[in-house]
Design an enzyme around this catalytic site. Structure first.
Site, PDB file in Angstrom:
ATOM      1  CB  ALA A   1       2.592   1.263  -7.442  1.00 47.06           C
ATOM      2  CG  ASP A   2       0.494  -0.092  -1.921  1.00 49.85           C
ATOM      3  OD1 ASP A   2       0.634   1.153  -2.017  1.00 49.85           O
ATOM      4  OD2 ASP A   2       0.759  -0.621  -0.923  1.00 49.85           O
ATOM      5  CB  SER A   3      -4.393   2.562  -3.364  1.00 53.57           C
ATOM      6  OG  SER A   3      -4.483   1.976  -2.281  1.00 53.57           O
ATOM      7  CG  LEU A   4       0.345   4.555   1.231  1.00 52.49           C
ATOM      8  CD1 LEU A   4      -0.519   5.460   1.861  1.00 52.49           C
ATOM      9  CD2 LEU A   4       0.734   3.420   2.458  1.00 52.49           C
ATOM     10  CG  HIS A   5       3.587   2.320  -3.091  1.00 51.53           C
ATOM     11  ND1 HIS A   5       3.157   0.947  -3.112  1.00 51.53           N
ATOM     12  CD2 HIS A   5       4.607   2.473  -2.248  1.00 51.53           C
ATOM     13  CE1 HIS A   5       4.051   0.231  -2.360  1.00 51.53           C
ATOM     14  NE2 HIS A   5       4.787   1.101  -1.746  1.00 51.53           N
TER      15      HIS A   5
END
Length: 84
Positions: free
Chosen positions: A37-41
């Site tokens: 998961a990236d920061s946007l997720h």
């Protein structure tokens, strides 16, 4: 709503959002390392939890939620009591 119900909803949301098998997501599953998961997720998950459960998750707390179990525990302990 019980902690287990919260966990199941978080798991279903992550499985859908990240297109992973829900069976891969457990209490100790890490958002970044295990689910990529990236920061946007993570921001989207935080907003979803706030909207769904009526909790406010300050940024300082959100960055400390590293696993699915920690997120479920946070929501369960900070969600407002239902009106009787």
């Amino acid at each position: 709503m019980t902690r287990e119900e919260i966990f199941e909803r978080i798991r279903a949301h992550l499985a859908d959002e990240l297109e992973v098998d829900a069976a891969r997501i457990g209490e100790s599953t890490r958002f970044k390392e295990d689910l990529q998961a990236d920061s946007l997720h993570l921001v989207e998950l935080t907003v979803e939890l706030e909207d769904t459960y009526g909790v406010k998750i300050p940024d300082d707390d959100a960055v400390r939620l590293l696993t699915v179990g920690q997120a479920a525990e946070y929501v369960a302990s900070h969600a407002p009591e239902p009106a009787s």
